[in-house]
Design a protein around this motif. Structure first.
Motif, PDB file in Angstrom:
ATOM      1  N   MET A   1       0.625  -1.221   0.062  1.00 55.16           N
ATOM      2  CA  MET A   1      -0.009   0.017  -0.017  1.00 55.16           C
ATOM      3  C   MET A   1       0.822   1.251   0.035  1.00 55.16           C
ATOM      4  N   LEU A   2       1.936   1.419   0.773  1.00 55.42           N
ATOM      5  CA  LEU A   2       2.718   2.493   0.873  1.00 55.42           C
ATOM      6  C   LEU A   2       3.483   2.755  -0.604  1.00 55.42           C
ATOM      7  N   LYS A   3       3.902   1.532  -1.263  1.00 56.07           N
ATOM      8  CA  LYS A   3       4.514   1.700  -2.401  1.00 56.07           C
ATOM      9  C   LYS A   3       3.615   2.223  -3.539  1.00 56.07           C
ATOM     10  N   LYS A   4       2.392   1.807  -3.512  1.00 49.88           N
ATOM     11  CA  LYS A   4       1.359   2.189  -4.432  1.00 49.88           C
ATOM     12  C   LYS A   4       1.167   3.582  -4.152  1.00 49.88           C
ATOM     13  N   MET A   5       1.080   4.201  -2.763  1.00 50.48           N
ATOM     14  CA  MET A   5       1.026   5.701  -2.578  1.00 50.48           C
ATOM     15  C   MET A   5       2.170   6.536  -3.170  1.00 50.48           C
ATOM     16  N   MET A   6       3.473   5.994  -2.940  1.00 50.87           N
ATOM     17  CA  MET A   6       4.592   6.627  -3.147  1.00 50.87           C
ATOM     18  C   MET A   6       4.738   6.694  -4.761  1.00 50.87           C
ATOM     19  N   LYS A   7       4.200   5.568  -5.592  1.00 47.49           N
ATOM     20  CA  LYS A   7       4.092   5.824  -7.020  1.00 47.49           C
ATOM     21  C   LYS A   7       3.071   6.696  -7.577  1.00 47.49           C
ATOM     22  N   GLU A   8       2.311   6.785  -7.123  1.00 45.76           N
ATOM     23  CA  GLU A   8       1.151   7.785  -7.330  1.00 45.76           C
ATOM     24  C   GLU A   8       1.399   9.349  -7.051  1.00 45.76           C
ATOM     25  N   PHE A   9       2.163   9.381  -5.760  1.00 46.62           N
ATOM     26  CA  PHE A   9       2.828  10.753  -5.432  1.00 46.62           C
ATOM     27  C   PHE A   9       4.000  11.144  -6.542  1.00 46.62           C
ATOM     28  N   LYS A  10       4.669  10.228  -7.076  1.00 49.70           N
ATOM     29  CA  LYS A  10       5.895  10.409  -7.990  1.00 49.70           C
ATOM     30  C   LYS A  10       5.025  10.806  -9.115  1.00 49.70           C
ATOM     31  N   GLU A  11       4.113  10.151  -9.551  1.00 48.35           N
ATOM     32  CA  GLU A  11       3.288  10.661 -10.840  1.00 48.35           C
ATOM     33  C   GLU A  11       2.767  11.807 -10.860  1.00 48.35           C
ATOM     34  N   PHE A  12       2.419  12.365  -9.635  1.00 48.61           N
ATOM     35  CA  PHE A  12       1.707  13.546  -9.143  1.00 48.61           C
ATOM     36  C   PHE A  12       2.749  14.752  -9.307  1.00 48.61           C
ATOM     37  N   ILE A  13       3.834  14.272  -8.806  1.00 47.81           N
ATOM     38  CA  ILE A  13       4.839  15.349  -8.696  1.00 47.81           C
ATOM     39  C   ILE A  13       5.577  15.780 -10.064  1.00 47.81           C
ATOM     40  N   SER A  14       5.786  14.578 -10.772  1.00 52.68           N
ATOM     41  CA  SER A  14       6.369  14.853 -12.223  1.00 52.68           C
ATOM     42  C   SER A  14       5.621  15.209 -13.153  1.00 52.68           C
ATOM     43  N   LYS A  15       4.089  15.524 -12.823  1.00 55.44           N
ATOM     44  CA  LYS A  15       3.357  15.997 -13.894  1.00 55.44           C
ATOM     45  C   LYS A  15       3.776  17.627 -14.273  1.00 55.44           C
ATOM     46  N   GLY A  16       3.446  18.021 -15.399  1.00 55.08           N
ATOM     47  CA  GLY A  16       4.150  19.365 -15.650  1.00 55.08           C
ATOM     48  C   GLY A  16       3.295  20.267 -15.037  1.00 55.08           C
ATOM     49  N   ASN A  17       2.222  20.358 -14.878  1.00 53.66           N
ATOM     50  CA  ASN A  17       1.317  21.094 -13.894  1.00 53.66           C
ATOM     51  C   ASN A  17       1.665  21.484 -12.790  1.00 53.66           C
ATOM     52  N   VAL A  18       2.215  20.731 -11.964  1.00 55.62           N
ATOM     53  CA  VAL A  18       2.618  20.715 -10.730  1.00 55.62           C
ATOM     54  C   VAL A  18       3.786  21.440 -10.645  1.00 55.62           C
ATOM     55  N   VAL A  19       4.899  21.219 -11.566  1.00 55.80           N
ATOM     56  CA  VAL A  19       6.119  22.021 -11.525  1.00 55.80           C
ATOM     57  C   VAL A  19       5.716  23.462 -11.974  1.00 55.80           C
ATOM     58  N   ASP A  20       4.946  23.545 -13.002  1.00 60.62           N
ATOM     59  CA  ASP A  20       4.680  24.822 -13.413  1.00 60.62           C
ATOM     60  C   ASP A  20       3.940  25.645 -12.305  1.00 60.62           C
ATOM     61  N   LEU A  21       2.876  25.081 -11.523  1.00 67.60           N
ATOM     62  CA  LEU A  21       2.544  25.718 -10.458  1.00 67.60           C
ATOM     63  C   LEU A  21       3.565  26.044  -9.285  1.00 67.60           C
ATOM     64  N   ALA A  22       4.516  25.374  -9.015  1.00 68.03           N
ATOM     65  CA  ALA A  22       5.552  25.533  -8.113  1.00 68.03           C
ATOM     66  C   ALA A  22       6.356  26.816  -8.708  1.00 68.03           C
ATOM     67  N   VAL A  23       6.620  26.678  -9.835  1.00 73.72           N
ATOM     68  CA  VAL A  23       7.377  27.890 -10.427  1.00 73.72           C
ATOM     69  C   VAL A  23       6.720  29.338 -10.370  1.00 73.72           C
ATOM     70  N   GLY A  24       5.373  28.937 -10.719  1.00 77.11           N
ATOM     71  CA  GLY A  24       4.515  30.126 -10.757  1.00 77.11           C
ATOM     72  C   GLY A  24       4.563  30.912  -9.222  1.00 77.11           C
ATOM     73  N   VAL A  25       4.266  29.984  -8.397  1.00 78.57           N
ATOM     74  CA  VAL A  25       4.239  30.416  -7.038  1.00 78.57           C
ATOM     75  C   VAL A  25       5.660  31.029  -6.369  1.00 78.57           C
ATOM     76  N   ILE A  26       6.529  30.523  -6.658  1.00 77.99           N
ATOM     77  CA  ILE A  26       7.861  31.326  -6.335  1.00 77.99           C
ATOM     78  C   ILE A  26       8.276  32.434  -7.339  1.00 77.99           C
ATOM     79  N   VAL A  27       7.724  32.554  -8.427  1.00 80.94           N
ATOM     80  CA  VAL A  27       8.016  33.906  -9.215  1.00 80.94           C
ATOM     81  C   VAL A  27       6.938  34.871  -8.841  1.00 80.94           C
ATOM     82  N   GLY A  28       5.786  34.321  -8.325  1.00 81.60           N
ATOM     83  CA  GLY A  28       4.874  35.296  -8.057  1.00 81.60           C
ATOM     84  C   GLY A  28       5.287  35.834  -6.671  1.00 81.60           C
ATOM     85  N   GLY A  29       5.862  35.106  -5.839  1.00 82.20           N
ATOM     86  CA  GLY A  29       6.359  35.874  -4.487  1.00 82.20           C
ATOM     87  C   GLY A  29       7.214  36.864  -4.848  1.00 82.20           C
TER      88      GLY A  29
END
Length: 128
Positions: A1-29
Motif C-alpha cells: 500500500m505504501l509503495k502504491k501511494m509513493m508511486k502515485e505521489f511520484k506521478e503527481f509530482i512529475s506532472k508538468g502542471n505541478v512543476v509549473d504551479l511551483a515555479v509560478g508560486v515562487i516567481v509570484g512571490g
C-alpha cells in the motif's frame, strides 16, 4: 500500500502542471515583493507629495482603546490594484506572444491544386 501511494505521489509530482504551479508560486512571490517595493518606496511617497504630504501608512482612527489602521488598508488596496494591473499586462503580453503563430497560420490561404485553379477558370468563363 505504501509503495502504491509513493508511486502515485511520484506521478503527481512529475506532472508538468505541478512543476509549473511551483515555479509560478515562487516567481509570484518574488514579483509581489518587487511590486510592494514599487508601491511603498516610489509610488506612495509621490502620491503623498501630490496630496500634500499625506502618508497613508500612518493614518489611524482611535476608538476607545482600539486603533483602526485604515491607512494600512488603503495601502494594501493600492498594492492589490497595482499587482493586479501588472499581472493583467503580463498575461496580455504572454498571450500576444503565444497567439501570434496561430493568427499567422489562419491568414495564409489554402494552397489550391492546378486542377482546382483550372476548374475555377472554366467556371468563371462559363458565367460570362
Amino acid at each position: 500500500m505504501l509503495k502504491k501511494m509513493m508511486k502515485e505521489f511520484k506521478e503527481f509530482i512529475s506532472k508538468g502542471n505541478v512543476v509549473d504551479l511551483a515555479v509560478g508560486v515562487i516567481v509570484g512571490g518574488a514579483f509581489g515583493k518587487i511590486v510592494t517595493s514599487l508601491v511603498n518606496d516610489i509610488l506612495m511617497p509621490l502620491l503623498g507629495i501630490v496630496l500634500g504630504g499625506v502618508n497613508f501608512s500612518g493614518l489611524t482612527l482611535r476608538v476607545g482603546s482600539a486603533v483602526i489602521a485604515y491607512g494600512a488598508f488603503i495601502q494594501n488596496v493600492i498594492d492589490f490594484l497595482i499587482i493586479a494591473f501588472c499581472i493583467f499586462m503580463f498575461v496580455k503580453f504572454i498571450n500576444r506572444l503565444t497567439l501570434k503563430p496561430k493568427k499567422e497560420e489562419k491568414k495564409s490561404a489554402p494552397v489550391k491544386s492546378d486542377e482546382v485553379i483550372l476548374l475555377e477558370e472554366i467556371r468563371d468563363l462559363l458565367k460570362k
